[in-house]
Design a protein around this motif. Structure first.
Motif, PDB file in Angstrom:
ATOM      1  N   LEU A 343      -2.366 -18.191  -3.788  1.00 56.83           N
ATOM      2  CA  LEU A 343      -0.997 -18.565  -3.462  1.00 56.83           C
ATOM      3  C   LEU A 343      -0.382 -17.480  -2.603  1.00 56.83           C
ATOM      4  CD1 LEU A 343       0.583 -19.781  -6.815  1.00 56.83           C
ATOM      5  CD2 LEU A 343       0.430 -21.065  -4.686  1.00 56.83           C
ATOM      6  N   ASP A 344      -0.778 -16.250  -2.914  1.00 53.12           N
ATOM      7  CA  ASP A 344      -0.140 -15.091  -2.323  1.00 53.12           C
ATOM      8  C   ASP A 344      -0.565 -14.918  -0.867  1.00 53.12           C
ATOM      9  OD1 ASP A 344       1.379 -12.499  -2.908  1.00 53.12           O
ATOM     10  OD2 ASP A 344      -0.488 -11.803  -1.983  1.00 53.12           O
ATOM     11  N   ARG A 345       0.427 -15.023   0.040  1.00 51.70           N
ATOM     12  CA  ARG A 345       0.081 -14.982   1.457  1.00 51.70           C
ATOM     13  C   ARG A 345       0.000 -13.563   2.009  1.00 51.70           C
ATOM     14  NH1 ARG A 345       3.500 -18.862   4.907  1.00 51.70           N
ATOM     15  NH2 ARG A 345       5.103 -18.259   3.450  1.00 51.70           N
ATOM     16  N   ARG A 346       0.752 -12.673   1.363  1.00 51.21           N
ATOM     17  CA  ARG A 346       0.797 -11.311   1.869  1.00 51.21           C
ATOM     18  C   ARG A 346      -0.590 -10.656   1.793  1.00 51.21           C
ATOM     19  NH1 ARG A 346       6.068  -7.943   1.881  1.00 51.21           N
ATOM     20  NH2 ARG A 346       6.418  -9.815   3.071  1.00 51.21           N
ATOM     21  N   SER A 347      -1.252 -10.835   0.679  1.00 55.31           N
ATOM     22  CA  SER A 347      -2.569 -10.209   0.522  1.00 55.31           C
ATOM     23  C   SER A 347      -3.594 -10.837   1.458  1.00 55.31           C
ATOM     24  CB  SER A 347      -3.052 -10.337  -0.916  1.00 55.31           C
ATOM     25  OG  SER A 347      -3.162 -11.701  -1.247  1.00 55.31           O
ATOM     26  N   ARG A 348      -3.298 -12.088   1.853  1.00 55.62           N
ATOM     27  CA  ARG A 348      -4.295 -12.804   2.640  1.00 55.62           C
ATOM     28  C   ARG A 348      -4.449 -12.226   4.051  1.00 55.62           C
ATOM     29  NH1 ARG A 348      -4.001 -19.219   2.250  1.00 55.62           N
ATOM     30  NH2 ARG A 348      -3.489 -18.749   0.109  1.00 55.62           N
ATOM     31  N   ARG A 349      -3.461 -11.472   4.478  1.00 51.55           N
ATOM     32  CA  ARG A 349      -3.561 -10.877   5.805  1.00 51.55           C
ATOM     33  C   ARG A 349      -4.532  -9.697   5.852  1.00 51.55           C
ATOM     34  NH1 ARG A 349       2.026 -10.279   5.994  1.00 51.55           N
ATOM     35  NH2 ARG A 349       1.677  -8.134   6.639  1.00 51.55           N
ATOM     36  N   CYS A 350      -4.874  -9.181   4.680  1.00 51.12           N
ATOM     37  CA  CYS A 350      -5.772  -8.017   4.635  1.00 51.12           C
ATOM     38  C   CYS A 350      -7.195  -8.438   4.963  1.00 51.12           C
ATOM     39  CB  CYS A 350      -5.760  -7.375   3.255  1.00 51.12           C
ATOM     40  SG  CYS A 350      -4.114  -6.995   2.679  1.00 51.12           S
ATOM     41  N   GLN A 351      -7.862  -7.635   5.754  1.00 52.98           N
ATOM     42  CA  GLN A 351      -9.256  -7.900   6.115  1.00 52.98           C
ATOM     43  C   GLN A 351     -10.120  -6.713   5.696  1.00 52.98           C
ATOM     44  OE1 GLN A 351     -10.398 -10.718   7.264  1.00 52.98           O
ATOM     45  NE2 GLN A 351      -8.321 -11.535   7.239  1.00 52.98           N
ATOM     46  N   PRO A 352     -11.405  -6.957   5.439  1.00 53.69           N
ATOM     47  CA  PRO A 352     -12.288  -5.844   5.081  1.00 53.69           C
ATOM     48  C   PRO A 352     -12.195  -4.736   6.129  1.00 53.69           C
ATOM     49  CG  PRO A 352     -13.407  -7.899   4.720  1.00 53.69           C
ATOM     50  CD  PRO A 352     -12.091  -8.238   5.366  1.00 53.69           C
ATOM     51  N   GLY A 353     -12.114  -3.492   5.671  1.00 49.36           N
ATOM     52  CA  GLY A 353     -12.003  -2.355   6.574  1.00 49.36           C
ATOM     53  C   GLY A 353     -10.563  -1.870   6.734  1.00 49.36           C
ATOM     54  N   ASP A 354      -9.560  -2.771   6.445  1.00 50.56           N
ATOM     55  CA  ASP A 354      -8.143  -2.392   6.580  1.00 50.56           C
ATOM     56  C   ASP A 354      -7.730  -1.364   5.537  1.00 50.56           C
ATOM     57  OD1 ASP A 354      -8.101  -4.270   8.502  1.00 50.56           O
ATOM     58  OD2 ASP A 354      -6.789  -5.699   7.436  1.00 50.56           O
ATOM     59  N   ARG A 355      -6.728  -0.576   5.871  1.00 54.28           N
ATOM     60  CA  ARG A 355      -6.067   0.273   4.878  1.00 54.28           C
ATOM     61  C   ARG A 355      -5.107  -0.631   4.112  1.00 54.28           C
ATOM     62  NH1 ARG A 355      -8.468   4.582   3.654  1.00 54.28           N
ATOM     63  NH2 ARG A 355      -6.515   5.176   2.641  1.00 54.28           N
ATOM     64  N   VAL A 356      -5.117  -0.503   2.774  1.00 52.42           N
ATOM     65  CA  VAL A 356      -4.234  -1.347   1.962  1.00 52.42           C
ATOM     66  C   VAL A 356      -3.534  -0.475   0.921  1.00 52.42           C
ATOM     67  CG1 VAL A 356      -5.606  -3.436   2.240  1.00 52.42           C
ATOM     68  CG2 VAL A 356      -6.105  -1.856   0.349  1.00 52.42           C
ATOM     69  N   THR A 357      -2.490  -1.045   0.307  1.00 55.63           N
ATOM     70  CA  THR A 357      -1.832  -0.364  -0.808  1.00 55.63           C
ATOM     71  C   THR A 357      -1.960  -1.234  -2.061  1.00 55.63           C
ATOM     72  OG1 THR A 357      -0.255   0.590   0.730  1.00 55.63           O
ATOM     73  CG2 THR A 357       0.312   0.690  -1.609  1.00 55.63           C
ATOM     74  N   LEU A 358      -2.293  -0.567  -3.184  1.00 54.96           N
ATOM     75  CA  LEU A 358      -2.337  -1.259  -4.480  1.00 54.96           C
ATOM     76  C   LEU A 358      -1.056  -0.908  -5.232  1.00 54.96           C
ATOM     77  CD1 LEU A 358      -6.009  -0.450  -5.558  1.00 54.96           C
ATOM     78  CD2 LEU A 358      -5.150  -2.433  -4.296  1.00 54.96           C
ATOM     79  N   HIS A 359      -0.532  -1.910  -5.972  1.00 55.94           N
ATOM     80  CA  HIS A 359       0.710  -1.701  -6.722  1.00 55.94           C
ATOM     81  C   HIS A 359       0.500  -2.198  -8.149  1.00 55.94           C
ATOM     82  CE1 HIS A 359       2.755  -1.778  -2.676  1.00 55.94           C
ATOM     83  NE2 HIS A 359       1.714  -2.569  -2.434  1.00 55.94           N
ATOM     84  N   TRP A 360       1.052  -1.483  -9.154  1.00 57.08           N
ATOM     85  CA  TRP A 360       1.045  -2.031 -10.517  1.00 57.08           C
ATOM     86  C   TRP A 360       2.225  -1.525 -11.303  1.00 57.08           C
ATOM     87  CZ3 TRP A 360      -3.251   1.255  -9.217  1.00 57.08           C
ATOM     88  CH2 TRP A 360      -3.209   2.537  -9.791  1.00 57.08           C
ATOM     89  N   ARG A 361       2.546  -2.315 -12.333  1.00 54.60           N
ATOM     90  CA  ARG A 361       3.631  -1.925 -13.236  1.00 54.60           C
ATOM     91  C   ARG A 361       3.092  -0.921 -14.239  1.00 54.60           C
ATOM     92  NH1 ARG A 361       5.055  -7.516 -12.684  1.00 54.60           N
ATOM     93  NH2 ARG A 361       7.047  -7.542 -11.585  1.00 54.60           N
ATOM     94  N   ARG A 362       4.001  -0.042 -14.662  1.00 61.75           N
ATOM     95  CA  ARG A 362       3.603   0.990 -15.614  1.00 61.75           C
ATOM     96  C   ARG A 362       2.982   0.371 -16.885  1.00 61.75           C
ATOM     97  NH1 ARG A 362       5.630   3.989 -19.951  1.00 61.75           N
ATOM     98  NH2 ARG A 362       7.608   2.896 -20.059  1.00 61.75           N
ATOM     99  N   ALA A 363       3.592  -0.724 -17.370  1.00 56.45           N
ATOM    100  CA  ALA A 363       3.141  -1.320 -18.635  1.00 56.45           C
ATOM    101  C   ALA A 363       1.687  -1.796 -18.563  1.00 56.45           C
ATOM    102  CB  ALA A 363       4.045  -2.491 -19.008  1.00 56.45           C
ATOM    103  N   HIS A 364       1.217  -2.075 -17.350  1.00 52.85           N
ATOM    104  CA  HIS A 364      -0.127  -2.654 -17.222  1.00 52.85           C
ATOM    105  C   HIS A 364      -1.221  -1.614 -17.051  1.00 52.85           C
ATOM    106  CE1 HIS A 364       1.948  -6.554 -15.814  1.00 52.85           C
ATOM    107  NE2 HIS A 364       1.841  -6.498 -17.141  1.00 52.85           N
ATOM    108  N   ALA A 365      -0.822  -0.356 -16.821  1.00 48.84           N
ATOM    109  CA  ALA A 365      -1.815   0.708 -16.702  1.00 48.84           C
ATOM    110  C   ALA A 365      -1.846   1.458 -18.032  1.00 48.84           C
ATOM    111  CB  ALA A 365      -1.443   1.639 -15.564  1.00 48.84           C
ATOM    112  N   ARG A 366      -2.942   1.292 -18.748  1.00 49.22           N
ATOM    113  CA  ARG A 366      -3.016   1.911 -20.080  1.00 49.22           C
ATOM    114  C   ARG A 366      -3.906   3.140 -20.016  1.00 49.22           C
ATOM    115  NH1 ARG A 366      -1.211  -0.668 -24.310  1.00 49.22           N
ATOM    116  NH2 ARG A 366      -2.819   0.142 -25.710  1.00 49.22           N
ATOM    117  N   LEU A 367      -3.370   4.197 -20.629  1.00 50.98           N
ATOM    118  CA  LEU A 367      -4.097   5.452 -20.607  1.00 50.98           C
ATOM    119  C   LEU A 367      -5.095   5.483 -21.763  1.00 50.98           C
ATOM    120  CD1 LEU A 367      -3.561   8.451 -19.155  1.00 50.98           C
ATOM    121  CD2 LEU A 367      -3.343   8.960 -21.569  1.00 50.98           C
TER     122      LEU A 367
END
Lengths: 370, 292
Positions: A343-367
């Motif tokens: 569904l997500d169109r923004r991610s679809r513009r990324c192609q292999p080899g591109d520089r990308v940014t990953l994002h996550w919410r604090r609650a979802h990253a468990r130490l």
């Protein structure tokens, strides 16, 4: 007054010679619960089930069923019945004779046996197959005979040892919902052994994750999936990404975490975790909890500024229908998998080899401690 | 040559017949033809010094039903039945024990069961003679020496001696088929029975015994039939007094020179065995026999 549990194990140990199959586990299984023992093969889940059934005697510890200490009672004196992995139907008896076996052994009057066998076969939708031999049945039908043969005795607890293991995928899925519905209908406590995490998640009220003879975590499917307390649980249940780094600051359950390239990200500290600033640790993040965008852009979510951000390079994209899987390499070459719904169109513009940014919410990253 | 092979490849059923040919020839020449000769002889009159006179008669079959011979038939039958029962009673627990050993030990046990039977049967039967003999037998000598008995036990020259010898001789034939069925028995069936409130004896009666029945029946056949026709064991351990039908038949050919009567006796005995075999096929289903 303390609650009476359907099954209560206290510090149960089972050794076979030098091998410790069950290493001092304690479990409390509630009345009417669908409880799964989940773990890889050799984790001690089947031995635990056999200890409850009475096929194995504990080396030490206590097994109680509805408050009654089972001690060294043989299987035929315990108020439980088992559905075996390979069904273990008596080949020399018909379906009806198989189902009647337990009642006959307990000397139930003949006409009552007849009535209850008919009821049990109706319950598993096998009416009309009374005079078949096990050999003449399909795998799914055998499975249902095994269920009827156990349930007809109205056990206090039904033990199921990977009962769907021998069925093909489609039949398995069908039997999963059928079993769950059946359990709700009869209201008997089910203890279900499986190595299939999806099966455990779908069917269970609560799950105990086991490994190497120990219970690592007990909780509802959601708790186990969303809040794994150890690396093993996070890894065994579903897919997860592990990112190593160093604990920088701890405040309450918030942890500021430094990745090897110096990027600071926020994570959540699980309850009771013993971690202090400066420790090496691992973050566990589920692939579907990460957003991926072209470098420097924000994902289309409300609180985008509050998310942790890590940059990386897109290595590969797998298209699997319902979703796309992005493999992203971080600065230290750690590969992170991201799953994005189609569904997500923004991610679809990324192609292999591109520089990308990953994002996550604090609650979802468990130490998780190393 | 290659043409011949191609020609053969196109005819699968002919290939099967060619494979069968050597054994079919063998069986015909050495089994079916002699059997037919015996059948014909049983309807002829005896020659003075053996052989036959070509004159049709039913007299031989009438003589078989003479009370004297009927009694021997009956005794042979009774000895064979007792032998079968005793080998079963001794053999079943042994088979069960071997089948419940860890996998690696089972082969050793089976080998242990077979080794004594590599010695010639005659030698082993004579060995029993030295054990059982009334006055000089080891068993009686030992018991009397120990003062446990004052008169020798009647262990020789009677049915007891014959049954001991036969039970000993046919024990492996009972143990092996039973072992084969018990070894294949799925352990989870026993657990399932226990789980369904069956105690040890009930598990045996309702699950183990019925599922081992094909082995029991096969073992019983393998013991009963040779016991019925036994002649070496009764000849040696029966002390020349206690005889079985096998001895009478061999006497007709070797001593009495009455070939036609010996032939008639043989055929009646074969009829008895045939009945036993039919009973076997009746008791066990096709499916159970295939498991063996």
């Amino acid at each position: 007054m303390s609650e009476t549990y359907a099954v209560e194990l206290k510090n149960v140990v089972k050794q076979f010679g030098e091998v410790v199959a069950v290493n001092g586990i304690s479990l409390r299984i509630r009345d009417g619960e669908f409880f799964s023992l989940l773990g890889p093969s050799g984790c001690g889940k089947t031995t635990t089930l056999r200890l409850i059934a009475g096929f194995e005697m504990p080396t030490s510890g206590s097994v109680r069923i509805y408050g009654e200490e089972q001690g060294y009672l043989p299987p035929y004196q315990r108020p439980v019945n088992t559905v075996f992995q390979n069904y273990a139907l008596f080949p020399h008896m018909t379906v009806a004779q198989n189902v009647a076996f337990g009642l006959e052994m307990r000397k139930v009057p003949k006409d009552e046996i007849k009535r209850r066998v008919a009821e049990a076969l109706a319950l598993v939708r096998l009416t009309g197959k009374e005079n078949r031999r096990p050999k003449q049945l399909s795998g799914g039908q055998k499975q249902r005979v095994a269920l009827a043969r156990a349930l007809v005795n109205r056990p206090k607890v039904l033990l199921l040892d990977e009962p769907l293991g021998a069925l093909d995928l489609k039949l398995r899925k069908a039997m999963q919902s059928e079993l769950k519905a059946l359990q709700e209908q009869v209201g008997i406590t089910f203890i279900y052994v499986t190595h299939d995490q999806e099966e455990a998640l779908v069917m269970s009220d609560r799950i105990a994750v086991m490994n190497e003879g120990n219970v690592l975590q007990v909780g509802t499917p959601e708790e186990i999936y969303e809040h794994p307390q150890s690396r093993f649980v996070a890894d065994f249940i579903g897919k997860t990404n592990f990112i190593s780094g160093k604990v920088a600051v701890i405040s309450g359950d918030r942890v500021d975490f430094r990745l090897p390239d110096g990027t600071m990200v926020a994570a959540t500290l699980p309850e009771g975790a013993q971690v202090s600033a400066g420790d090496m640790a691992t973050l566990s993040i589920r692939p579907e909890k990460i957003f991926v965008t072209p470098e420097g852009e924000q994902p289309l979510v409300g609180d985008a500024e509050a998310l942790s951000q890590v940059s990386g390079r897109l290595v590969k994209i797998f298209y699997v229908g319902v979703e796309r899987r992005y493999i992203v390499a971080l600065a230290d070459d750690t590969e992170v998998e991201v799953r994005v719904q189609n569904l997500d169109r923004r991610s679809r513009r990324c192609q292999p080899g591109d520089r990308v940014t990953l994002h996550w919410r604090r609650a979802h990253a468990r130490l998780l401690k190393e | 040559m290659s043409k011949l092979i191609t020609w053969l490849r196109q005819r699968a059923s002919l290939q099967a017949w060619l494979l069968l040919l050597p054994s079919a020839l063998w069986l015909f020449i050495f089994f079916i033809a002699p059997l037919f000769i015996v059948l014909v002889y049983s309807f002829l009159e005896r020659g003075t010094y053996g052989g036959v006179v070509w004159h049709f008669t039913l007299e031989n079959y009438r003589r078989v039903f003479d009370p004297l011979y009927l009694k021997t038939f009956w005794r042979s039958f009774y000895i064979a039945v007792l032998t079968t029962v005793f080998t079963l009673v001794l053999g079943y627990p042994l088979a069960y024990y071997i089948a419940t050993r860890p996998q690696r030990q089972r082969g050793t046990w089976v080998l242990g069961l077979m080794i004594p039977f590599w010695t010639n049967f005659l030698v082993r039967t004579y060995a029993w003679l030295t054990l059982l003999r009334t006055h000089t037998g080891l068993i009686n000598l030992t018991l009397m020496h120990l003062g446990w008995i004052h008169k020798p036990l009647p262990l020789f020259g009677n049915d007891t001696a014959i049954i001991i010898g036969l039970v000993y001789g046919w024990l492996p034939d009972m143990v092996l088929p039973i072992y084969a069925t018990l070894e294949r028995l799925d352990r989870s069936l026993l657990e399932a029975a226990m789980d369904l409130y069956a105690s040890g004896p009930k598990v045996f009666a309702r699950v183990i015994w019925p599922l081992s029945l094909p082995g029991v029946v096969a073992g019983s056949m393998l013991v009963f039939i040779p016991s019925l026709g036994a002649f070496v064991t009764p000849a040696i351990l029966g002390g020349g007094k206690a005889l079985m039908i096998g001895n009478i038949i061999s006497n007709q050919f070797l001593a009495a020179h009455d070939w036609p009567f010996g032939s008639a006796l043989s055929f009646v005995m074969m009829a008895v065995m045939l009945v036993a075999t039919l009973v076997y096929f009746r008791v066990t289903s096709d499916e159970e026999r295939r498991q063996l």
